[in-house]
Design a protein around this motif. Structure first.
Motif, PDB file in Angstrom:
ATOM      1  N   GLU A  19       0.832  -1.203   0.000  1.00 20.63           N
ATOM      2  CA  GLU A  19       0.000   0.000   0.000  1.00 20.63           C
ATOM      3  C   GLU A  19       0.868   1.254   0.000  1.00 20.63           C
ATOM      4  O   GLU A  19       0.609   2.198  -0.749  1.00 20.63           O
ATOM      5  CB  GLU A  19      -0.918   0.029   1.221  1.00 20.63           C
ATOM      6  N   LEU A  23       1.029   4.070  -2.962  1.00 16.82           N
ATOM      7  CA  LEU A  23       0.771   5.488  -2.697  1.00 16.82           C
ATOM      8  C   LEU A  23       1.958   6.350  -3.116  1.00 16.82           C
ATOM      9  O   LEU A  23       1.778   7.438  -3.678  1.00 16.82           O
ATOM     10  CB  LEU A  23       0.438   5.711  -1.224  1.00 16.82           C
ATOM     11  N   TYR A  27      -0.661   6.066  -6.776  1.00 18.72           N
ATOM     12  CA  TYR A  27      -1.970   5.408  -6.795  1.00 18.72           C
ATOM     13  C   TYR A  27      -2.842   6.016  -5.706  1.00 18.72           C
ATOM     14  O   TYR A  27      -2.460   6.058  -4.550  1.00 18.72           O
ATOM     15  CB  TYR A  27      -1.822   3.898  -6.580  1.00 18.72           C
ATOM     16  N   LYS A  28      -4.004   6.507  -6.083  1.00 14.87           N
ATOM     17  CA  LYS A  28      -4.895   7.189  -5.127  1.00 14.87           C
ATOM     18  C   LYS A  28      -6.169   6.393  -4.840  1.00 14.87           C
ATOM     19  O   LYS A  28      -7.098   6.906  -4.254  1.00 14.87           O
ATOM     20  CB  LYS A  28      -5.298   8.565  -5.681  1.00 14.87           C
ATOM     21  N   GLY A  29      -6.217   5.138  -5.239  1.00 13.11           N
ATOM     22  CA  GLY A  29      -7.449   4.373  -5.161  1.00 13.11           C
ATOM     23  C   GLY A  29      -7.745   3.668  -3.853  1.00 13.11           C
ATOM     24  O   GLY A  29      -8.818   3.125  -3.690  1.00 13.11           O
ATOM     25  N   PHE A  30      -6.814   3.623  -2.907  1.00 12.86           N
ATOM     26  CA  PHE A  30      -7.073   2.916  -1.655  1.00 12.86           C
ATOM     27  C   PHE A  30      -7.941   3.757  -0.732  1.00 12.86           C
ATOM     28  O   PHE A  30      -7.690   4.935  -0.518  1.00 12.86           O
ATOM     29  CB  PHE A  30      -5.777   2.576  -0.918  1.00 12.86           C
ATOM     30  N   THR A  31      -8.968   3.116  -0.191  1.00 14.23           N
ATOM     31  CA  THR A  31      -9.817   3.750   0.811  1.00 14.23           C
ATOM     32  C   THR A  31      -9.960   2.782   1.982  1.00 14.23           C
ATOM     33  O   THR A  31      -9.579   1.613   1.883  1.00 14.23           O
ATOM     34  CB  THR A  31     -11.217   4.075   0.248  1.00 14.23           C
ATOM     35  N   ASN A  34     -11.876  -0.509   1.124  1.00 17.27           N
ATOM     36  CA  ASN A  34     -11.383  -1.511   0.176  1.00 17.27           C
ATOM     37  C   ASN A  34     -11.224  -2.859   0.870  1.00 17.27           C
ATOM     38  O   ASN A  34     -10.669  -2.937   1.962  1.00 17.27           O
ATOM     39  CB  ASN A  34     -10.029  -1.125  -0.417  1.00 17.27           C
ATOM     40  N   GLU A  38      -9.177  -6.792  -3.031  1.00 16.67           N
ATOM     41  CA  GLU A  38      -8.959  -5.704  -3.988  1.00 16.67           C
ATOM     42  C   GLU A  38      -7.553  -5.136  -3.840  1.00 16.67           C
ATOM     43  O   GLU A  38      -6.872  -4.879  -4.836  1.00 16.67           O
ATOM     44  CB  GLU A  38      -9.988  -4.591  -3.773  1.00 16.67           C
ATOM     45  N   LYS A  39      -7.110  -4.959  -2.608  1.00 22.09           N
ATOM     46  CA  LYS A  39      -5.769  -4.443  -2.354  1.00 22.09           C
ATOM     47  C   LYS A  39      -4.720  -5.412  -2.889  1.00 22.09           C
ATOM     48  O   LYS A  39      -3.729  -4.991  -3.492  1.00 22.09           O
ATOM     49  CB  LYS A  39      -5.554  -4.217  -0.856  1.00 22.09           C
ATOM     50  N   VAL A  42      -4.543  -5.123  -6.724  1.00 20.28           N
ATOM     51  CA  VAL A  42      -3.930  -3.862  -7.150  1.00 20.28           C
ATOM     52  C   VAL A  42      -2.415  -3.903  -6.909  1.00 20.28           C
ATOM     53  O   VAL A  42      -1.631  -3.541  -7.789  1.00 20.28           O
ATOM     54  CB  VAL A  42      -4.565  -2.656  -6.410  1.00 20.28           C
TER      55      VAL A  42
END
Length: 86
Positions: A19, A23, A27-31, A34, A38-39, A42
């Motif tokens: 992660e 970052l 990559y800005k897609g982690f919330t 999640n 999914e992590k 990615v």
């Protein structure tokens, strides 16, 4: 595929490190919502894209094998005397 000793703990460590790596790469897609799967996907795809891990054959590209690849990747990144490798 031979299961690693402490594979689940290595996978958790790989997700944390992965992660941070993603970052740092922009990559800005982690919330917070999640799911782990999914992590994992990615992080795996990013590492393959950056040529840090060898890609799995398409026929073997599934969550179980991606988890194993991430555990192998982090095991190679850790110092040989790390507690997860003992």
């Amino acid at each position: 595929m031979k299961k690693l000793k402490n594979e689940s703990a290595l996978l958790k460590k790989a997700i944390i490190v992965g992660e941070k790596y993603a970052l740092n790469r922009g990559y800005k897609g982690f919330t917070a919502t999640n799911a782990a799967k999914e992590k994992i996907e990615v992080i795996y795809r990013l590492l393959v894209q950056d040529k840090l891990v060898h890609p799995l054959p398409e026929s073997e590209e599934n969550l179980l094998n991606m988890k194993h690849k991430l555990a192998l990747w982090i095991a190679k990144q850790l110092p040989s005397d790390h507690e997860l490798l003992k």
